[in-house]
Design a protein around this motif. Sequence first.
Motif, PDB file in Angstrom:
ATOM      1  N   GLN A 229       0.746  -1.156  -0.073  1.00 26.91           N
ATOM      2  CA  GLN A 229       0.078  -0.129  -0.037  1.00 26.91           C
ATOM      3  C   GLN A 229       0.655   1.484   0.072  1.00 26.91           C
ATOM      4  OE1 GLN A 229      -2.162  -0.877   3.650  1.00 26.91           O
ATOM      5  NE2 GLN A 229      -4.111  -1.174   2.554  1.00 26.91           N
ATOM      6  N   VAL A 230       0.315   2.160  -0.718  1.00 24.62           N
ATOM      7  CA  VAL A 230       1.036   3.672  -0.509  1.00 24.62           C
ATOM      8  C   VAL A 230      -0.143   4.263   0.779  1.00 24.62           C
ATOM      9  CG1 VAL A 230       1.306   5.890  -1.566  1.00 24.62           C
ATOM     10  CG2 VAL A 230       1.515   3.868  -2.883  1.00 24.62           C
ATOM     11  N   LEU A 231       0.726   4.616   1.650  1.00 26.40           N
ATOM     12  CA  LEU A 231      -0.137   5.379   2.827  1.00 26.40           C
ATOM     13  C   LEU A 231      -0.147   6.941   2.708  1.00 26.40           C
ATOM     14  CD1 LEU A 231       1.166   2.669   5.460  1.00 26.40           C
ATOM     15  CD2 LEU A 231      -1.290   2.811   4.233  1.00 26.40           C
ATOM     16  N   TYR A 232      -1.430   7.423   2.710  1.00 20.52           N
ATOM     17  CA  TYR A 232      -1.411   8.979   2.789  1.00 20.52           C
ATOM     18  C   TYR A 232      -1.444   9.454   4.240  1.00 20.52           C
ATOM     19  CZ  TYR A 232      -1.764   8.240  -2.067  1.00 20.52           C
ATOM     20  OH  TYR A 232      -1.554   7.967  -3.568  1.00 20.52           O
ATOM     21  N   PRO A 233      -0.966  10.676   4.220  1.00 22.45           N
ATOM     22  CA  PRO A 233      -1.175  11.316   5.487  1.00 22.45           C
ATOM     23  C   PRO A 233      -2.591  11.778   5.549  1.00 22.45           C
ATOM     24  CG  PRO A 233      -0.013  12.801   4.204  1.00 22.45           C
ATOM     25  CD  PRO A 233      -0.085  11.555   3.683  1.00 22.45           C
ATOM     26  N   TRP A 234      -3.212  11.998   6.815  1.00 17.53           N
ATOM     27  CA  TRP A 234      -4.691  12.555   7.025  1.00 17.53           C
ATOM     28  C   TRP A 234      -4.372  14.108   6.915  1.00 17.53           C
ATOM     29  CZ3 TRP A 234      -8.543   9.680   6.179  1.00 17.53           C
ATOM     30  CH2 TRP A 234      -8.752   8.323   6.628  1.00 17.53           C
ATOM     31  N   ASP A 235      -4.654  14.620   5.814  1.00 15.21           N
ATOM     32  CA  ASP A 235      -4.802  15.948   5.790  1.00 15.21           C
ATOM     33  C   ASP A 235      -5.994  16.497   4.683  1.00 15.21           C
ATOM     34  OD1 ASP A 235      -3.892  15.310   3.077  1.00 15.21           O
ATOM     35  OD2 ASP A 235      -1.753  15.855   3.685  1.00 15.21           O
ATOM     36  N   ALA A 236      -5.784  17.812   4.352  1.00 10.07           N
ATOM     37  CA  ALA A 236      -6.922  18.209   3.779  1.00 10.07           C
ATOM     38  C   ALA A 236      -7.064  17.671   2.184  1.00 10.07           C
ATOM     39  CB  ALA A 236      -6.575  19.804   3.395  1.00 10.07           C
ATOM     40  N   ASN A 237      -6.228  16.855   1.756  1.00 12.13           N
ATOM     41  CA  ASN A 237      -6.391  16.032   0.556  1.00 12.13           C
ATOM     42  C   ASN A 237      -7.255  14.919   0.780  1.00 12.13           C
ATOM     43  OD1 ASN A 237      -4.361  17.435  -0.889  1.00 12.13           O
ATOM     44  ND2 ASN A 237      -2.755  16.294   0.058  1.00 12.13           N
ATOM     45  N   GLN A 247      -6.638   7.442  13.396  1.00 10.10           N
ATOM     46  CA  GLN A 247      -6.897   6.247  12.556  1.00 10.10           C
ATOM     47  C   GLN A 247      -5.900   5.751  11.668  1.00 10.10           C
ATOM     48  OE1 GLN A 247      -9.405   4.585  13.475  1.00 10.10           O
ATOM     49  NE2 GLN A 247     -10.538   6.443  14.599  1.00 10.10           N
ATOM     50  N   PRO A 248      -5.800   4.071  11.197  1.00 10.04           N
ATOM     51  CA  PRO A 248      -4.894   3.919  10.341  1.00 10.04           C
ATOM     52  C   PRO A 248      -5.008   4.699   8.975  1.00 10.04           C
ATOM     53  CG  PRO A 248      -6.113   2.050  11.338  1.00 10.04           C
ATOM     54  CD  PRO A 248      -6.540   3.168  11.931  1.00 10.04           C
ATOM     55  N   ARG A 249      -4.237   4.811   8.216  1.00  4.67           N
ATOM     56  CA  ARG A 249      -4.232   5.650   6.982  1.00  4.67           C
ATOM     57  C   ARG A 249      -4.697   5.180   5.800  1.00  4.67           C
ATOM     58  NH1 ARG A 249       2.136   7.234   6.880  1.00  4.67           N
ATOM     59  NH2 ARG A 249       2.173   5.167   7.957  1.00  4.67           N
ATOM     60  N   SER A 250      -5.101   5.929   5.047  1.00  5.17           N
ATOM     61  CA  SER A 250      -5.695   5.740   3.624  1.00  5.17           C
ATOM     62  C   SER A 250      -4.789   5.438   2.915  1.00  5.17           C
ATOM     63  CB  SER A 250      -6.785   6.673   3.176  1.00  5.17           C
ATOM     64  OG  SER A 250      -7.722   6.189   2.244  1.00  5.17           O
ATOM     65  N   TRP A 251      -5.421   4.496   1.551  1.00  2.25           N
ATOM     66  CA  TRP A 251      -4.090   4.041   0.905  1.00  2.25           C
ATOM     67  C   TRP A 251      -4.614   4.084  -0.753  1.00  2.25           C
ATOM     68  CZ3 TRP A 251      -7.568   1.505   3.823  1.00  2.25           C
ATOM     69  CH2 TRP A 251      -8.507   0.855   3.183  1.00  2.25           C
ATOM     70  N   ASP A 252      -3.586   3.837  -1.593  1.00  2.12           N
ATOM     71  CA  ASP A 252      -3.740   3.350  -3.031  1.00  2.12           C
ATOM     72  C   ASP A 252      -2.934   1.963  -2.828  1.00  2.12           C
ATOM     73  OD1 ASP A 252      -5.273   5.238  -4.183  1.00  2.12           O
ATOM     74  OD2 ASP A 252      -3.735   6.469  -4.556  1.00  2.12           O
ATOM     75  N   TRP A 253      -3.281   1.122  -3.935  1.00  3.46           N
ATOM     76  CA  TRP A 253      -2.332  -0.129  -4.051  1.00  3.46           C
ATOM     77  C   TRP A 253      -1.247   0.199  -4.679  1.00  3.46           C
ATOM     78  CZ3 TRP A 253      -3.463  -3.593  -0.706  1.00  3.46           C
ATOM     79  CH2 TRP A 253      -4.886  -3.490  -0.218  1.00  3.46           C
ATOM     80  N   ALA A 254      -0.127  -0.684  -4.462  1.00  6.85           N
ATOM     81  CA  ALA A 254       1.074  -0.615  -5.019  1.00  6.85           C
ATOM     82  C   ALA A 254       1.644  -2.000  -5.260  1.00  6.85           C
ATOM     83  CB  ALA A 254       2.299   0.131  -3.962  1.00  6.85           C
ATOM     84  N   PHE A 255       2.252  -2.209  -6.375  1.00  6.85           N
ATOM     85  CA  PHE A 255       2.736  -3.543  -6.698  1.00  6.85           C
ATOM     86  C   PHE A 255       4.055  -3.905  -7.325  1.00  6.85           C
ATOM     87  CE2 PHE A 255       0.492  -1.738 -10.455  1.00  6.85           C
ATOM     88  CZ  PHE A 255       1.256  -2.182 -11.460  1.00  6.85           C
ATOM     89  N   GLU A 256       4.524  -4.881  -7.274  1.00  6.73           N
ATOM     90  CA  GLU A 256       5.664  -5.338  -7.796  1.00  6.73           C
ATOM     91  C   GLU A 256       5.279  -6.608  -8.495  1.00  6.73           C
ATOM     92  OE1 GLU A 256       9.280  -5.289  -5.180  1.00  6.73           O
ATOM     93  OE2 GLU A 256      10.204  -6.650  -6.293  1.00  6.73           O
ATOM     94  N   ALA A 257       5.525  -6.804 -10.032  1.00 10.89           N
ATOM     95  CA  ALA A 257       5.104  -7.754 -10.487  1.00 10.89           C
ATOM     96  C   ALA A 257       6.489  -8.250 -11.534  1.00 10.89           C
ATOM     97  CB  ALA A 257       3.848  -7.524 -11.710  1.00 10.89           C
ATOM     98  N   ARG A 258       6.587  -9.458 -11.705  1.00  8.07           N
ATOM     99  CA  ARG A 258       7.573  -9.989 -12.678  1.00  8.07           C
ATOM    100  C   ARG A 258       7.093 -11.095 -13.492  1.00  8.07           C
ATOM    101  NH1 ARG A 258      12.461  -8.708 -10.135  1.00  8.07           N
ATOM    102  NH2 ARG A 258      12.098  -7.459  -8.158  1.00  8.07           N
ATOM    103  N   PRO A 259       7.616 -11.256 -14.760  1.00  6.94           N
ATOM    104  CA  PRO A 259       7.040 -12.139 -15.526  1.00  6.94           C
ATOM    105  C   PRO A 259       7.008 -13.931 -15.022  1.00  6.94           C
ATOM    106  CG  PRO A 259       8.510 -10.719 -16.523  1.00  6.94           C
ATOM    107  CD  PRO A 259       8.579 -10.481 -15.049  1.00  6.94           C
TER     108      PRO A 259
END
Length: 259
Positions: A229-237, A247-259
């Motif tokens: 996860q990419v974790l974002y600070p709790w701010d005005a965004n 509270q635990p932070r909000s997120w986007d999904w991060a990945f590492e993929a290999r063939p």
Amino acid sequence: MTTTTTRAQSRHWSRHASNYDELFLDPFEPGVENPIVPAIGAVPDPGSKLAIDLGCGTGPLLPMLLGRFREVVAIDFAPAMVDAARQRLGPDADRVQFHVRPMDQLDDFTDRVDVAVAINSIVMPDVRDVDRTLSAIRRALRPGGVFFGVVPAIDAIQYQTMLLLDRALEQGNAPAEADRLAQQQAEHHLYDFGFGRFAFRGLRQKFWQSFELDYRLRKAGFGSVRLDQVLYPWDANLPLGEHFRGQPRSWDWAFEARP
Ligand SMILES: C[S@@+](CC[C@H](N)C(=O)[O-])C[C@H]1O[C@@H](n2cnc3c(N)ncnc32)[C@H](O)[C@@H]1O
């Protein structure tokens, strides 16, 4: 027909190039915990490698890539985004090979790419475009190559909604009114939660669940997929972000993929 969608979306992205920083969460901002940054930094022997930034946008990742890799390629289908990225780099722009084109057009890179990166750019609203793009990226990778990415998380919007709903209830609102407030604050009118889609001022973006990310990467032929996860600070965004600092932070999904 997906070509029409692609053309229309490239125009909309170009239109948003000048105010991009006001509209989108920035996974490179200070205070954001982004596992992709150290992962790129840990790629061994970068001085012999080709890195490609897919959907480079205004180019926030390019200075880091230029500082490490032998060859840096940047692709974006929105001409105004590429112009903004060139401006950000100044004279260093000449060291990047820019291509204005959809990122599923990678045939000239087949088996040539050591490190592919796509930060919040695998967001095509038509999943056939997503599948075609992921397959093209896999074919572009050399044996031993790696694909790093971040995609927007639809479940993070549901998480934020949960916190907003509880806050409205704790403030004494009746359940129906608390629902209405949470929906409004989390801007539910912009999302289709069933399919994971987001629409805003002409832009249409895919938002992801982690299981779909794993599924589509494997469907495209990636044999090893690691999610984070990419974790974002709790701010005005984030909606009423400053109220949720405990509270635990909000997120986007991060990945590492290999063939
Ligand atoms: C949310 S922005 C992210 C930009 C940049 N990676 C960043 O992290 O700031 C998404 C970018 O992907 C580009 N993009 C979206 N779909 C694309 C496609 N099919 N082919 C090429 N570029 C695409 C858009 O033009 C836009 O610049």
